[in-house]
Design an enzyme around this catalytic site. Structure first.
Site, PDB file in Angstrom:
ATOM      1  N   ARG A   7     -13.519  -8.465   2.674  1.00 50.00           N
ATOM      2  CA  ARG A   7     -12.102  -8.245   2.341  1.00 50.00           C
ATOM      3  C   ARG A   7     -11.313  -9.508   2.672  1.00 50.00           C
ATOM      4  O   ARG A   7     -10.429  -9.929   1.925  1.00 50.00           O
ATOM      5  CB  ARG A   7     -11.527  -7.054   3.128  1.00 50.00           C
ATOM      6  CG  ARG A   7     -12.070  -5.686   2.736  1.00 50.00           C
ATOM      7  CD  ARG A   7     -11.628  -5.268   1.342  1.00 50.00           C
ATOM      8  NE  ARG A   7     -10.190  -5.225   1.179  1.00 50.00           N
ATOM      9  CZ  ARG A   7      -9.400  -4.207   1.521  1.00 50.00           C
ATOM     10  NH1 ARG A   7      -9.930  -3.111   2.000  1.00 50.00           N
ATOM     11  NH2 ARG A   7      -8.092  -4.255   1.335  1.00 50.00           N
ATOM     12  N   ASP A  12     -17.210   7.540  -1.234  1.00 50.21           N
ATOM     13  CA  ASP A  12     -15.918   7.384  -0.555  1.00 50.21           C
ATOM     14  C   ASP A  12     -15.548   8.755   0.001  1.00 50.21           C
ATOM     15  O   ASP A  12     -16.180   9.770  -0.345  1.00 50.21           O
ATOM     16  CB  ASP A  12     -14.865   6.868  -1.563  1.00 50.21           C
ATOM     17  CG  ASP A  12     -13.533   6.522  -0.907  1.00 50.21           C
ATOM     18  OD1 ASP A  12     -13.480   6.375   0.339  1.00 50.21           O
ATOM     19  OD2 ASP A  12     -12.520   6.398  -1.636  1.00 50.21           O
ATOM     20  N   HIS A  59      -7.555   0.571  -6.207  1.00 55.50           N
ATOM     21  CA  HIS A  59      -7.752  -0.220  -4.983  1.00 55.50           C
ATOM     22  C   HIS A  59      -8.447  -1.537  -5.378  1.00 55.50           C
ATOM     23  O   HIS A  59      -9.594  -1.791  -5.024  1.00 55.50           O
ATOM     24  CB  HIS A  59      -8.589   0.574  -3.980  1.00 55.50           C
ATOM     25  CG  HIS A  59      -8.525   0.048  -2.573  1.00 55.50           C
ATOM     26  ND1 HIS A  59      -7.764  -1.039  -2.211  1.00 55.50           N
ATOM     27  CD2 HIS A  59      -9.136   0.469  -1.427  1.00 55.50           C
ATOM     28  CE1 HIS A  59      -7.910  -1.262  -0.910  1.00 55.50           C
ATOM     29  NE2 HIS A  59      -8.729  -0.374  -0.413  1.00 55.50           N
ATOM     30  N   CYS A  65     -16.166   1.761   1.265  1.00 59.02           N
ATOM     31  CA  CYS A  65     -14.989   0.941   1.584  1.00 59.02           C
ATOM     32  C   CYS A  65     -14.507   1.154   3.008  1.00 59.02           C
ATOM     33  O   CYS A  65     -13.831   0.300   3.552  1.00 59.02           O
ATOM     34  CB  CYS A  65     -13.873   1.217   0.579  1.00 59.02           C
ATOM     35  SG  CYS A  65     -13.198   2.886   0.657  1.00 59.02           S
ATOM     36  N   ARG A 122       0.880  -1.184   0.000  1.00 62.13           N
ATOM     37  CA  ARG A 122       0.000   0.000   0.000  1.00 62.13           C
ATOM     38  C   ARG A 122       0.908   1.221   0.000  1.00 62.13           C
ATOM     39  O   ARG A 122       1.704   1.424   0.911  1.00 62.13           O
ATOM     40  CB  ARG A 122      -0.892   0.008   1.241  1.00 62.13           C
ATOM     41  CG  ARG A 122      -1.549   1.365   1.457  1.00 62.13           C
ATOM     42  CD  ARG A 122      -2.610   1.369   2.499  1.00 62.13           C
ATOM     43  NE  ARG A 122      -3.780   0.646   2.050  1.00 62.13           N
ATOM     44  CZ  ARG A 122      -4.987   0.794   2.588  1.00 62.13           C
ATOM     45  NH1 ARG A 122      -5.178   1.655   3.574  1.00 62.13           N
ATOM     46  NH2 ARG A 122      -6.014   0.099   2.127  1.00 62.13           N
ATOM     47  N   GLN A 162     -10.291  -4.014  -2.818  1.00 61.00           N
ATOM     48  CA  GLN A 162     -11.574  -3.529  -2.303  1.00 61.00           C
ATOM     49  C   GLN A 162     -12.705  -3.876  -3.279  1.00 61.00           C
ATOM     50  O   GLN A 162     -13.809  -4.234  -2.866  1.00 61.00           O
ATOM     51  CB  GLN A 162     -11.504  -2.013  -2.086  1.00 61.00           C
ATOM     52  CG  GLN A 162     -12.757  -1.444  -1.469  1.00 61.00           C
ATOM     53  CD  GLN A 162     -12.954  -1.877  -0.021  1.00 61.00           C
ATOM     54  OE1 GLN A 162     -12.059  -1.757   0.787  1.00 61.00           O
ATOM     55  NE2 GLN A 162     -14.140  -2.384   0.300  1.00 61.00           N
TER      56      GLN A 162
END
Ligand code: CP
Ligand code: NVA
Length: 310
Positions: A296, A228, A133, A268, A106, A136
């Site tokens: 996840r 988001d 991402h 998310c 990440r 996700q």
């Protein structure tokens, strides 16, 4: 059956074919249903995880996931490694390839992750970058599949910043035949290069891609409603300015009534109640955020099985 994903890196969702993508979702559902069947599947395998941005879900779900599959994780950050002192990515990639079986990273730069993947001889998994991402999206699509029973033909409306999440929804959604409608303020739309990838995918899958500055229009008849944060990691300095610009893009009841009656709300996480989403929506009956977060774990176990097990 030959596993075409073995040894692959996942930097964004363009690395996957539609059938590979659907196979991961299918395996994620199976892993969730009977985790005991996969207990020792990655016995002896080691996943290195590098974090240059904060994380709760990605950090814990990947580590728990690899342990549940019989493997182990080593968690690193750039500050405590030589990466933080400027050691070339190429050297890091070659050296780590000799120690571990896969790397999850990440970070900020997509280019850096691409270089890491190019130089490594083991799979590299993008655990969030400035532009993507992908992990996700796997969890989100597993959740949509569980709730709606299908992915193809679903209308997904994403309201807010044209950020990493928006890009990954565009690429993943268009691949599996979802209609993707994104509304972002002027100047905050998704990047053109990812819209173009989605449009190309959509030609093959028969889905529709809409990018606008009109949230009311975007959510019309949506099956899934998503938002988001307005300021992603790395954009914190623009928080106040963005709060002004994004005001009309809050997902609240006024907007949600435009969606289908049985719409599902996803986020998310982490979320800011009262900013990108009102508390009554994110904590209300349509919200599936905790199922989404749990997935996840299952989706990434499926992904690791595909990339790390021949
Ligand atoms: N959604 C997500 O990636 O959460 P974390 O930042 O906590 O990993
Ligand atoms: N767009 C957000 C997602 C966090 C999981 C960010 O990049 O900060």
């Amino acid at each position: 059956m030959i596993n075409t994903m073995y040894g692959k890196s996942i930097l964004d969702l363009t690395e996957l074919t539609k059938s590979e993508f659907l196979a991961i979702i299918e395996l994620a559902v199976a892993v969730k249903k009977k985790p005991e069947d996969y207990k020792g599947a990655l016995a002896g395998k080691i996943l290195a995880m590098i974090f240059e941005k904060n994380s709760t879900r990605t950090r814990v779900s990947f580590e728990a996931g690899i342990i549940q599959l019989g493997g182990q994780a080593i968690v690193l950050d750039s500050k405590s490694t030589q990466m933080g002192r400027g050691e070339p990515i190429k050297d890091t990639a070659k050296v780590m390839s000799g120690y571990v079986d896969a790397i999850m990273i990440r970070t900020f730069s997509d280019q850096m992750v691409a270089e890491l993947a190019k130089e490594a001889t083991i799979p590299v998994i993008n655990g969030l970058t400035d532009h993507h991402h992908p992990c996700q999206i796997l969890a989100d699509f597993q959740t949509i599949y569980e709730i709606k029973g299908k992915l193809e033909g679903i209308k997904l409306a994403y309201i807010g910043d044209g950020n990493n999440m928006a890009h990954s929804f565009l690429i993943g959604g268009s691949l599996v035949g979802m209609d993707i409608s994104i509304a972002a303020p002027k100047g905050y739309e998704p990047k053109q290069e990812f819209i173009e990838i989605a449009q190309k995918n959509a030609e093959a899958s028969g889905s529709k891609i809409e990018i606008s500055n009109d949230p009311m229009q975007a959510v019309k008849e949506a099956d899934v409603l998503i938002t988001d944060v307005w300021a992603s990691m790395g954009d914190e300095a623009e928080q106040a300015e963005r709060a002004e610009v994004f005001k009309a893009f809050q997902v609240n009841n006024r907007l949600a009534v435009q969606a289908k009656q049985d719409y599902t709300f996803l986020h998310c996480l982490p979320a800011h109640r009262g900013e990108e989403v009102s508390a009554d929506i994110i904590d209300g009956g349509h919200s599936a955020i905790y199922q989404e977060a749990e997935n996840r774990l299952h989706a990434q176990k499926a992904l690791m099985l595909k990339l790390m097990k021949e």
